[in-house]
Design a protein around this motif. Structure first.
Motif, mmCIF file in Angstrom:
data_model
loop_
_atom_site.group_PDB
_atom_site.id
_atom_site.type_symbol
_atom_site.label_atom_id
_atom_site.label_comp_id
_atom_site.label_asym_id
_atom_site.label_seq_id
_atom_site.Cartn_x
_atom_site.Cartn_y
_atom_site.Cartn_z
ATOM 1 N N ILE A 180 0.849 -1.199 0.000
ATOM 2 C CA ILE A 180 0.000 0.000 0.000
ATOM 3 C C ILE A 180 0.880 1.242 0.000
ATOM 4 O O ILE A 180 1.890 1.306 0.714
ATOM 5 N N LYS A 181 0.488 2.232 -0.803
ATOM 6 C CA LYS A 181 1.176 3.520 -0.769
ATOM 7 C C LYS A 181 0.208 4.599 -0.297
ATOM 8 O O LYS A 181 -0.940 4.665 -0.751
ATOM 9 N N ILE A 182 0.705 5.446 0.602
ATOM 10 C CA ILE A 182 -0.066 6.596 1.066
ATOM 11 C C ILE A 182 0.714 7.879 0.784
ATOM 12 O O ILE A 182 1.910 7.838 0.508
ATOM 13 N N CYS A 183 0.032 9.000 0.860
ATOM 14 C CA CYS A 183 0.681 10.307 0.754
ATOM 15 C C CYS A 183 0.796 10.892 2.157
ATOM 16 O O CYS A 183 -0.208 11.317 2.735
ATOM 17 N N ALA A 184 2.002 10.886 2.695
ATOM 18 C CA ALA A 184 2.216 11.409 4.046
ATOM 19 C C ALA A 184 2.378 12.919 4.060
ATOM 20 O O ALA A 184 2.217 13.556 5.101
ATOM 21 N N THR A 185 2.711 13.493 2.897
ATOM 22 C CA THR A 185 2.876 14.945 2.781
ATOM 23 C C THR A 185 2.280 15.401 1.461
ATOM 24 O O THR A 185 1.905 14.600 0.618
ATOM 25 N N GLY A 186 2.231 16.712 1.282
ATOM 26 C CA GLY A 186 1.899 17.256 -0.020
ATOM 27 C C GLY A 186 3.056 17.041 -0.988
ATOM 28 O O GLY A 186 4.046 16.384 -0.654
ATOM 29 N N GLY A 187 2.931 17.605 -2.178
ATOM 30 C CA GLY A 187 3.981 17.390 -3.160
ATOM 31 C C GLY A 187 4.012 18.456 -4.225
ATOM 32 O O GLY A 187 3.160 19.348 -4.267
ATOM 33 N N VAL A 188 4.975 18.341 -5.113
ATOM 34 C CA VAL A 188 5.162 19.332 -6.166
ATOM 35 C C VAL A 188 4.017 19.299 -7.170
ATOM 36 O O VAL A 188 3.547 20.336 -7.636
ATOM 37 N N SER A 189 3.548 18.108 -7.531
ATOM 38 C CA SER A 189 2.504 18.012 -8.549
ATOM 39 C C SER A 189 1.100 18.215 -7.991
ATOM 40 O O SER A 189 0.129 18.198 -8.750
ATOM 41 N N ILE A 198 1.127 18.244 6.205
ATOM 42 C CA ILE A 198 1.126 16.903 6.797
ATOM 43 C C ILE A 198 -0.224 16.269 6.502
ATOM 44 O O ILE A 198 -1.263 16.801 6.883
ATOM 45 N N GLU A 199 -0.216 15.145 5.810
ATOM 46 C CA GLU A 199 -1.460 14.484 5.420
ATOM 47 C C GLU A 199 -1.667 13.222 6.257
ATOM 48 O O GLU A 199 -0.711 12.551 6.632
ATOM 49 N N PHE A 200 -2.913 12.918 6.531
ATOM 50 C CA PHE A 200 -3.327 11.814 7.395
ATOM 51 C C PHE A 200 -2.968 12.104 8.862
ATOM 52 O O PHE A 200 -1.914 12.657 9.170
ATOM 53 N N SER A 201 -3.858 11.720 9.730
ATOM 54 C CA SER A 201 -3.584 11.778 11.169
ATOM 55 C C SER A 201 -2.783 10.545 11.560
ATOM 56 O O SER A 201 -2.776 9.541 10.830
ATOM 57 N N THR A 217 2.423 -7.590 4.516
ATOM 58 C CA THR A 217 3.142 -6.667 3.659
ATOM 59 C C THR A 217 3.261 -5.312 4.344
ATOM 60 O O THR A 217 3.058 -5.208 5.563
ATOM 61 N N TYR A 218 3.583 -4.278 3.590
ATOM 62 C CA TYR A 218 3.994 -3.014 4.196
ATOM 63 C C TYR A 218 3.328 -1.815 3.528
ATOM 64 O O TYR A 218 2.709 -1.939 2.470
ATOM 65 N N VAL A 219 3.509 -0.671 4.163
ATOM 66 C CA VAL A 219 3.034 0.606 3.627
ATOM 67 C C VAL A 219 4.249 1.462 3.289
ATOM 68 O O VAL A 219 5.182 1.573 4.080
ATOM 69 N N THR A 220 4.225 2.036 2.105
ATOM 70 C CA THR A 220 5.232 3.011 1.709
ATOM 71 C C THR A 220 4.569 4.377 1.613
ATOM 72 O O THR A 220 3.350 4.469 1.462
ATOM 73 N N ALA A 221 5.367 5.448 1.711
ATOM 74 C CA ALA A 221 4.768 6.781 1.786
ATOM 75 C C ALA A 221 5.459 7.780 0.875
ATOM 76 O O ALA A 221 6.694 7.889 0.877
ATOM 77 N N HIS A 222 4.635 8.486 0.095
ATOM 78 C CA HIS A 222 5.103 9.675 -0.611
ATOM 79 C C HIS A 222 5.483 10.719 0.443
ATOM 80 O O HIS A 222 4.656 11.077 1.288
ATOM 81 N N CYS A 223 6.719 11.190 0.391
ATOM 82 C CA CYS A 223 7.207 12.138 1.399
ATOM 83 C C CYS A 223 8.032 13.235 0.737
ATOM 84 O O CYS A 223 9.111 12.967 0.199
ATOM 85 N N THR A 224 7.516 14.459 0.793
ATOM 86 C CA THR A 224 8.285 15.622 0.353
ATOM 87 C C THR A 224 8.684 16.458 1.569
ATOM 88 O O THR A 224 9.857 16.675 1.826
#
Length: 403
Positions: A180-189, A198-201, A217-224
């Motif tokens: 699973i991938k989540i967005c932990a932060t905002g981003g350029v696009s 900061i996204e998600f509590s 399995t695991y979670v990966t996170a988009h992090c800017t």
């Protein structure tokens, strides 16, 4: 079927090439890797390739295989885009990519079709659509309701609150996701957020992480941004994507928890100069400048496992024909050529939970390999263009041969 390749060998185990090397393959597996010796099998297919290098196939640990920006796109319906993606997969293989960690609606279906031999493509580990909050990194059209967005978007899905996170994570696995991938932060696009948001509590992240763990399995996170990255690490995320604004505290926590970092450096370092992007995207990219270089230098200092990911979409700005530029981009951050090669092979296989099966040239592993011109341990730019990739083999089957 037996195949023998005589060439320089980069195995992604040793830090030194085997100059007068040999790889022997029987059916879909490697049976020998080492110094050149005489092959006594009269029925073996022989490739005697002086001046060339055989090495593991490339693994792109960050892809969104949905065709929405592809140079081959003929229409915008999901059907058009799926067929476009099938064409894109051929370009990936021709560039030397034999494994992909995908984050899109199509990944699981493409994986099944490739494994059934219906289409040509790399091995795929599907992650489903990227989970984001409303007003977050995947909320690209705020004129749509979250429900409408989720019906249309092939890359992201919007979730709000622990119960919604719980339900959507289970749905992702139901549809074939293997991580699973989540967005932990905002981003350029992002259309509506800032890269430092900061996204998600913490509770929302923990719900997703705990459900993924129940599926082994695991979670990966988009992090800017920095603080959102720290929150993700503290709440159980096992991998960081992009890592644009890492500080020493982030990297120390990653080292303690053995959390890998995925690159996407060609995009991060080049997006400010790309053509045809919205003004808000170019403005954010310029504000970040070369921040990624500092982050990856810190990661190198702390011995963080780094895997190559590209975020390429086969667009005019990011053509799959040049996907190997990501190796060079990592060397711009202080990594050696061989470190970059391991990032794009065995470390990617680790994130695909398959480093015991492929990602290095070792006896007993699947024969996923490429032959390239020259010696990339000396000139990493030899990997930057598909024209230099002369042979591609996946599971012992030749998928490209321009020797």
């Amino acid at each position: 079927m037996k195949t023998v390749i005589y060439a320089r060998v980069i195995n992604s185990v040793s830090d030194e090439p085997i100059e007068n090397g040999m790889v022997k393959i029987e059916d879909d597996h490697i049976v020998y890797v080492g110094e050149k010796c005489e092959c006594t099998d009269s029925d073996a297919q022989i490739f005697d390739l002086e001046g060339k290098t055989v090495m593991p196939g490339f693994i792109d640990a960050h892809a969104h295989l949905c065709g929405s920006e592809s140079i081959h796109k003929t229409g915008d319906t999901p059907y058009d885009l799926l067929l476009t993606t099938v064409r894109d997969l051929k370009d990936l293989v021709d560039a030397g990519v034999t494994g992909v960690r995908d984050m899109s609606a199509f990944g699981a279906s493409l994986k099944r079709a490739i494994e059934a031999g219906l289409i040509k493509g790399p091995r795929i580990m599907p992650g489903g659509r990227v989970m984001s909050i409303s007003s977050g990194h995947c909320d690209m059209n705020p004129m749509l309701s979250p429900e409408e967005s989720n019906q249309r978007d092939l890359i992201g899905c919007l979730v709000d609150g622990p119960e919604d996170c719980y339900r959507k994570t289970r749905q992702q696995f139901r549809e074939g996701a293997q991580f699973i991938k989540i967005c932990a932060t905002g981003g350029v696009s992002s259309a509506v957020d800032d890269f430092n948001d900061i996204e998600f509590s913490p509770e929302e992240i923990r719900v997703i992480v705990e459900e993924a763990a129940r599926h082994n399995t695991y979670v990966t996170a988009h992090c800017t941004g920095t603080e959102g990255t720290k929150q993700a690490i503290k709440n159980g995320v096992k991998c960081i994507e992009h890592g644009v604004l890492l500080d020493e505290e982030c990297v120390q926590m990653m080292a303690e928890k053995n959390i890998p970092l995925v690159t996407t450096l060609s995009v991060s370092l080049g997006i400010a100069d790309m053509k045809g992007l919205p003004d808000y995207m170019t403005k954010k990219a310029k504000a970040l400048g070369d921040a990624s270089k500092h982050s990856f230098a810190l990661a190198h200092q702390y011995g963080i496992r780094v895997a190559l990911g590209t975020d390429y979409s086969n667009s005019p700005n990011t053509p799959f024909h040049e996907i190997g530029k990501e190796f060079y981009s990592l060397t711009r951050c202080g990594y050696t050529n061989m470190e970059a090669i391991k990032a794009g092979t065995i470390n990617g296989a680790y994130l695909m939970k398959s480093d015991d099966k492929f990602g290095s040239l070792e006896a007993g592993k699947l024969a996923d390999l490429v032959v390239v011109d020259g010696d990339p341990s000396e000139d990493i730019m030899l990997l930057a263009n598909a024209d230099h990739v002369r042979l591609v083999m996946i599971g012992g089957e030749i998928k490209k041969n321009t020797l």
